[in-house]
Design an enzyme around this catalytic site. Sequence first.
Site, short mmCIF file in Angstrom:
data_model
loop_
_atom_site.label_atom_id
_atom_site.label_comp_id
_atom_site.label_asym_id
_atom_site.label_seq_id
_atom_site.Cartn_x
_atom_site.Cartn_y
_atom_site.Cartn_z
N SER A 1 -3.84 -1.00 -4.59
CA SER A 1 -3.09 -2.10 -5.19
C SER A 1 -3.84 -2.64 -6.41
O SER A 1 -5.03 -2.35 -6.60
CB SER A 1 -2.91 -3.22 -4.16
OG SER A 1 -4.17 -3.74 -3.77
N HIS B 1 -8.87 1.14 -5.96
CA HIS B 1 -8.03 0.32 -5.08
C HIS B 1 -6.59 0.78 -5.27
O HIS B 1 -6.16 1.03 -6.40
CB HIS B 1 -8.15 -1.16 -5.42
CG HIS B 1 -9.56 -1.64 -5.40
ND1 HIS B 1 -10.21 -1.96 -4.24
CD2 HIS B 1 -10.46 -1.79 -6.40
CE1 HIS B 1 -11.45 -2.30 -4.53
NE2 HIS B 1 -11.63 -2.21 -5.84
N ARG C 1 -9.82 -11.50 -3.79
CA ARG C 1 -9.93 -10.04 -3.94
C ARG C 1 -10.48 -9.64 -5.32
O ARG C 1 -10.71 -8.46 -5.57
CB ARG C 1 -8.56 -9.37 -3.75
CG ARG C 1 -8.00 -9.53 -2.38
CD ARG C 1 -6.69 -8.76 -2.20
NE ARG C 1 -5.99 -9.24 -1.03
CZ ARG C 1 -6.23 -8.83 0.22
NH1 ARG C 1 -7.13 -7.90 0.46
NH2 ARG C 1 -5.57 -9.35 1.24
N ASN D 1 -13.12 3.65 -2.06
CA ASN D 1 -12.23 2.50 -1.89
C ASN D 1 -12.88 1.65 -0.81
O ASN D 1 -12.74 1.94 0.39
CB ASN D 1 -10.82 2.93 -1.46
CG ASN D 1 -9.89 1.72 -1.36
OD1 ASN D 1 -10.37 0.58 -1.32
ND2 ASN D 1 -8.60 1.96 -1.33
N TYR E 1 0.81 -1.24 0.00
CA TYR E 1 0.00 0.00 0.00
C TYR E 1 0.83 1.28 0.00
O TYR E 1 0.27 2.38 -0.10
CB TYR E 1 -0.96 -0.02 1.20
CG TYR E 1 -1.95 -1.16 1.14
CD1 TYR E 1 -3.00 -1.14 0.24
CD2 TYR E 1 -1.80 -2.28 1.96
CE1 TYR E 1 -3.90 -2.20 0.16
CE2 TYR E 1 -2.69 -3.35 1.90
CZ TYR E 1 -3.74 -3.30 0.99
OH TYR E 1 -4.61 -4.35 0.91
N ASP F 1 -25.99 -1.96 -2.75
CA ASP F 1 -27.36 -1.46 -2.84
C ASP F 1 -27.42 0.05 -2.62
O ASP F 1 -28.18 0.76 -3.30
CB ASP F 1 -28.27 -2.17 -1.84
CG ASP F 1 -28.67 -3.57 -2.30
OD1 ASP F 1 -28.52 -3.86 -3.51
OD2 ASP F 1 -29.13 -4.36 -1.47
C1 DHK Z 1 -7.53 -2.25 0.15
C2 DHK Z 1 -7.87 -3.25 1.01
O1 DHK Z 1 -7.98 -3.02 2.31
C3 DHK Z 1 -8.07 -4.63 0.54
O2 DHK Z 1 -9.05 -5.30 1.30
C4 DHK Z 1 -8.41 -4.71 -0.93
C5 DHK Z 1 -7.57 -2.43 -1.32
C6 DHK Z 1 -7.44 -3.86 -1.75
C7 DHK Z 1 -6.61 -1.47 -2.02
O3 DHK Z 1 -5.75 -1.90 -2.79
O4 DHK Z 1 -6.75 -0.25 -1.83
O5 DHK Z 1 -8.39 -6.05 -1.37
#
Ligand code: DHK
Length: 149
Positions: free
Chosen positions: A104, A102, A113, A76, A24, A89
Amino acid sequence: MAKTIYVLNGPNLNLLGTREPKIYGRATLADVEKLCRKTAADHELGIVFRQSNHEGQLVDWINEAHAEKAAGLIINPAGYTTTSIAILDALFILEVPVIEIHISNIHKREEFRHNSYVSKAAHAVICGFGVHGYALAIAGLAALLGAKE
Ligand code: DHK
């Protein structure tokens, strides 16, 4: 009156900067908020920026965006991406563009995922650009809304 967009962040994104930095990155949520505020201002958009670890809170904020006539919403959904029909919904109720983001590239990661419920309500999906994806999402939303480029 300036158009306002909502940028919502789901669970564990409060820990950006220290949470699995190889995946991240090192930017904190405060850094992401700063980037979003600057990008929104560049496009003359107002912005509501929030994060919660709780599904119901995210649903309430999506409902709020609808009630407040937000011009668009970026989310996100983090861990709720692949589980939350309640969030899906709530997004279906919105009559404005939804952008899913996202940090990543979720498709390069574990199979669980990959299947996003949120994508079913999203105009566009951005993933894999790190936190820069937030700026891309705002610029893309601004273009959709015909805001200043
Ligand atoms: C962030 C999360 O917390 C994960 O649960 C997702 C996502 C990916 C991200 O890449 O921002 O799978």
